[in-house]
Design a protein around this motif. Structure first.
Motif, PDB file in Angstrom:
ATOM      1  N   GLU A 405      85.462  47.362  78.419  1.00 27.67           N
ATOM      2  CA  GLU A 405      84.320  48.066  77.850  1.00 27.67           C
ATOM      3  C   GLU A 405      84.762  49.388  77.228  1.00 27.67           C
ATOM      4  N   LEU A 406      85.700  50.054  77.888  1.00 26.05           N
ATOM      5  CA  LEU A 406      86.224  51.297  77.334  1.00 26.05           C
ATOM      6  C   LEU A 406      86.897  51.028  75.992  1.00 26.05           C
ATOM      7  N   GLU A 407      87.672  49.954  75.904  1.00 26.67           N
ATOM      8  CA  GLU A 407      88.333  49.618  74.646  1.00 26.67           C
ATOM      9  C   GLU A 407      87.317  49.217  73.585  1.00 26.67           C
ATOM     10  N   ARG A 408      86.273  48.528  74.000  1.00 19.10           N
ATOM     11  CA  ARG A 408      85.233  48.136  73.047  1.00 19.10           C
ATOM     12  C   ARG A 408      84.540  49.377  72.479  1.00 19.10           C
ATOM     13  N   ASN A 409      84.212  50.321  73.366  1.00 17.58           N
ATOM     14  CA  ASN A 409      83.584  51.553  72.898  1.00 17.58           C
ATOM     15  C   ASN A 409      84.515  52.328  71.981  1.00 17.58           C
ATOM     16  N   ARG A 410      85.806  52.307  72.340  1.00 21.95           N
ATOM     17  CA  ARG A 410      86.776  53.021  71.506  1.00 21.95           C
ATOM     18  C   ARG A 410      86.847  52.394  70.111  1.00 21.95           C
ATOM     19  N   ALA A 411      86.852  51.055  70.061  1.00 18.13           N
ATOM     20  CA  ALA A 411      86.903  50.379  68.759  1.00 18.13           C
ATOM     21  C   ALA A 411      85.663  50.708  67.932  1.00 18.13           C
ATOM     22  N   GLN A 412      84.497  50.725  68.591  1.00 15.28           N
ATOM     23  CA  GLN A 412      83.263  51.044  67.886  1.00 15.28           C
ATOM     24  C   GLN A 412      83.284  52.496  67.401  1.00 15.28           C
ATOM     25  N   GLN A 413      83.792  53.408  68.245  1.00 21.09           N
ATOM     26  CA  GLN A 413      83.888  54.809  67.848  1.00 21.09           C
ATOM     27  C   GLN A 413      84.880  54.995  66.706  1.00 21.09           C
ATOM     28  N   GLN A 414      85.974  54.238  66.744  1.00 20.04           N
ATOM     29  CA  GLN A 414      86.951  54.329  65.667  1.00 20.04           C
ATOM     30  C   GLN A 414      86.359  53.852  64.347  1.00 20.04           C
ATOM     31  N   GLN A 415      85.582  52.767  64.407  1.00 13.51           N
ATOM     32  CA  GLN A 415      84.950  52.271  63.195  1.00 13.51           C
ATOM     33  C   GLN A 415      83.974  53.304  62.627  1.00 13.51           C
ATOM     34  N   GLN A 416      83.196  53.908  63.526  1.00 16.23           N
ATOM     35  CA  GLN A 416      82.255  54.931  63.077  1.00 16.23           C
ATOM     36  C   GLN A 416      82.993  56.146  62.542  1.00 16.23           C
ATOM     37  N   ALA A 417      84.083  56.542  63.218  1.00 12.77           N
ATOM     38  CA  ALA A 417      84.863  57.692  62.762  1.00 12.77           C
ATOM     39  C   ALA A 417      85.480  57.417  61.391  1.00 12.77           C
ATOM     40  N   GLU A 418      85.930  56.178  61.183  1.00 19.71           N
ATOM     41  CA  GLU A 418      86.502  55.827  59.890  1.00 19.71           C
ATOM     42  C   GLU A 418      85.445  55.907  58.796  1.00 19.71           C
ATOM     43  N   ARG A 419      84.241  55.447  59.106  1.00 19.49           N
ATOM     44  CA  ARG A 419      83.153  55.563  58.124  1.00 19.49           C
ATOM     45  C   ARG A 419      82.829  57.024  57.856  1.00 19.49           C
ATOM     46  N   ASN A 420      82.830  57.847  58.914  1.00 16.50           N
ATOM     47  CA  ASN A 420      82.538  59.271  58.731  1.00 16.50           C
ATOM     48  C   ASN A 420      83.620  59.938  57.884  1.00 16.50           C
ATOM     49  N   ARG A 421      84.881  59.586  58.151  1.00 15.85           N
ATOM     50  CA  ARG A 421      85.982  60.190  57.372  1.00 15.85           C
ATOM     51  C   ARG A 421      85.874  59.812  55.898  1.00 15.85           C
ATOM     52  N   ALA A 422      85.578  58.541  55.656  1.00 14.07           N
ATOM     53  CA  ALA A 422      85.438  58.095  54.274  1.00 14.07           C
ATOM     54  C   ALA A 422      84.279  58.819  53.581  1.00 14.07           C
ATOM     55  N   GLU A 423      83.180  59.006  54.317  1.00 11.78           N
ATOM     56  CA  GLU A 423      82.024  59.688  53.739  1.00 11.78           C
ATOM     57  C   GLU A 423      82.329  61.167  53.495  1.00 11.78           C
ATOM     58  N   GLN A 424      83.024  61.809  54.424  1.00 11.26           N
ATOM     59  CA  GLN A 424      83.413  63.207  54.239  1.00 11.26           C
ATOM     60  C   GLN A 424      84.314  63.372  53.017  1.00 11.26           C
ATOM     61  N   LEU A 425      85.260  62.467  52.887  1.00  8.22           N
ATOM     62  CA  LEU A 425      86.165  62.529  51.737  1.00  8.22           C
ATOM     63  C   LEU A 425      85.403  62.282  50.440  1.00  8.22           C
TER      64      LEU A 425
END
Length: 579
Positions: A405-425
């Motif tokens: 579950e921790l890894e699943r949450n991490r993967a979901q957070q990474q996906q969201q962080a990647e979307r945020n980084r792309a949007e910031q850029l």
């Protein structure tokens, strides 16, 4: 594509045949002309109607919160299309990624479930009971809408609409079983159901259309039909008819969690094995090859030889309907039959006058048991050792689930962080483009003004022009450097955020490991203390294997609630098998 078109045509013909058959008289007459698919959309703050694609592109969070029934997705060009567009153009992709987009074809056109429930509700109920949803103010909404808007109503009326949120969107159990089966197995083994011809159907559908198959393969799907002949899972019965459950199905093991949702024993074994060990050692069961916990009744019905070899302490027998019942159930319903046919079932009554077998006493109160039954010493010691291995494996399994579950949450957070980084850029690049365009526009205006004034200032005009161009070149270089600095600063911040997230993830892993170590140490200490109880001499005497002595045992909280229900009295005597 020709094969897919052929399948779609065949599906359309099948539906037309069904609607044209004599039985179609029970359905509503079709309006003429056939109504179009619903036009999803809403009015914005300026009272201008915007279609669903506009909302999904500009305010996706608002859509998820207010209109999760606007099914659709973005294509490779980031253009949003509704579900029927996807069903027409990429049906295989829809079946693989969005089984929750409920709908069907009519006259070659795919219509969503809400359309069917509006114009052919009887047909929808008969042919697609897996389309969970209900009507609100004359409009049918799917289960996801109800979970987000009327959660209390769902819990009261349809707790079997199983599902959960992912990235802010509620998805039903079929979606989860298809795309996240390991997560479901770990967290929601109580979402009972199976696949039929490539479609996942929940237990109510199976009991409605294939009851014999369920009884043979899944006796652990606890539940019964209500007065309207709608199959309700055990959680619903315990919530609204607990007295009926205690009388007829005390073997539907489970309890309410912190959110007042009734969870069956499998859920507790999967998520809280330490709690089960402390409160309900009589919830017998084990994990199958798919890591799904199955109760003893399932194992006795499907693999009795395996039970005899691996879990001989699961005492019980089959009633006249071939439903496996525990020894406690038999003593509660027909103690004389139990004593006559199974004298090997040793046990006695607790402080609530509930008969408990020796294995329960070994876990809950061995000292008191041995004071009255010293001859139980060897049996209880063996029972404790056997259960120790089972409980140890359950705790380790729970730890593995927590890590997953921790890894699943991490993967979901990474996906969201990647979307945020792309949007910031993207936003930074947009800001840079605006600044560059404004800079060039200003330079062009200055150049146009200089040219207009050139005839009047011919002397020295060339030198002035060179100074202006040199200044422009310098300012352009400064602007580029500033843009580069801002881009690099954003990149450094994003890297720092990533490193912070990695450190937090590592710390969470370490904390989970620490908690697991403490839990195992406590578990082993308790086991050692438990084992010591069988090494000391015990006084007293009397009692018997099935005696009626009254013991003061710790209170064990059972599932509770209010209400009553129809009572189907079980057969008390005689069983089809003896173990």
């Amino acid at each position: 594509m020709s094969g897919i078109k052929g399948l779609l045509a065949a599906a359309t013909i099948t539906i037309l045949v069904m609607l044209a058959a004599p039985a179609s008289a029970q359905y509503k007459p079709w309006p003429s002309p056939i109504p179009p698919a619903p036009a999803w959309g809403d009015y914005d703050s300026g009272h201008t109607f915007r279609d669903a694609s506009w909302w999904w592109e500009r305010q996706p969070e608002w859509v998820k919160q207010n209109h999760p029934e606007w099914w659709g997705d973005f294509d490779e060009d980031h253009r949003w299309h509704p579900a029927w567009w996807w069903w027409d153009s990429q049906p295989a992709w829809v079946r693989q990624h969005h089984p929750e987009w409920w709908g069907d074809y009519y006259q070659g056109q795919w219509y969503p479930a809400t359309w069917w429930y509006q114009y052919q509700p009887e047909w929808a109920r008969e042919h697609h009971p897996e389309w969970w949803g209900d009507v609100d103010q004359n409009t049918w909404y799917p289960a996801g809408w109800w979970w987000h808007r009327r959660r209390d109503w769902v819990l009261q009326n349809h707790p079997e609409w199983w599902g959960d949120d992912w990235d802010g969107t509620w998805y039903p159990a079929p979606w989860w079983w298809q795309l996240q089966p390991d997560w479901v197995t770990a967290h929601h083994p109580d979402w009972w159901g199976d696949n039929y011809e490539g479609v996942w159907y929940a237990a109510p559908w199976w009991y409605q259309y294939h009851p014999d198959w369920v009884r043979e393969h899944h006796p652990d799907w606890w539940g019964d039909f209500d007065d309207h002949h709608y199959w309700r899972p055990s959680g619903w019965w315990w919530q609204y008819h607990p007295d009926w459950c205690r009388q007829n199905h005390s073997d539907w093991w489970g309890d309410f969690d912190d959110q007042r949702i009734w969870r069956p024993a499998g859920w507790w074994w999967q998520n809280r094995p330490d709690w089960v060990r402390e409160n309900h050692p009589d919830w017998w069961g084990d994990f199958d090859d798919r890591k799904v916990w199955r109760p003893a009744s399932y194992w006795w019905a499907t693999k009795p030889d395996w039970v005899r070899e691996n879990h001989p302490n699961w005492w019980g027998d089959f009633d006249d309907k071939h439903v496996w019942r525990t020894d406690t159930w038999w003593h509660d319903h027909d103690a004389a039959w139990a004593n006559q046919h199974h004298p090997e079932w040793k046990g006695d009554y607790d402080d609530k006058h509930v008969w408990r077998d020796v294995h329960w006493w070994a876990q809950k109160n061995p000292t008191v048991a041995l004071q009255r039954h010293p001859d139980w010493n060897d049996t209880m010691r063996e029972s404790v050792e056997r259960e120790h291995g089972v409980q140890q494996a359950a705790i380790q399994r729970q730890h593995n689930v927590e890590l997953q579950e921790l890894e699943r949450n991490r993967a979901q957070q990474q996906q969201q962080a990647e979307r945020n980084r792309a949007e910031q850029l993207r936003q930074l690049q947009q800001k840079h483009d605006v600044e560059t365009q404004a800079f060039e526009r200003q330079h062009l205006q200055e150049e146009q003004q200089r040219q207009k004034a050139a005839p009047e200032k011919a002397v020295g005009a060339s030198a002035d022009w060179r100074q202006v161009e040199d200044k422009h070149t310098q300012q352009a270089a400064d602007l580029i450097r500033r843009h580069q600095d801002e881009t690099q600063a954003l990149a450094r911040k994003q890297v720092a955020d990533q490193q912070t997230a990695q450190r937090q993830h590592f710390a969470q892993q370490q904390e989970l490991q620490r908690q697991h170590s403490q839990q195992m140490q406590s578990f082993e200490r308790q086991h050692a203390q438990q084992a010591q109880a069988f090494e000391r001499p015990h006084g007293g005497g009397g009692g018997g294997g099935g005696g009626g002595g009254h013991f003061e045992a710790p209170h064990v909280e059972a599932p509770h609630g209010g209400g009553g229900g129809h009572v189907e009295a079980p057969h008390g005597g005689g069983a089809t098998g003896h173990h």
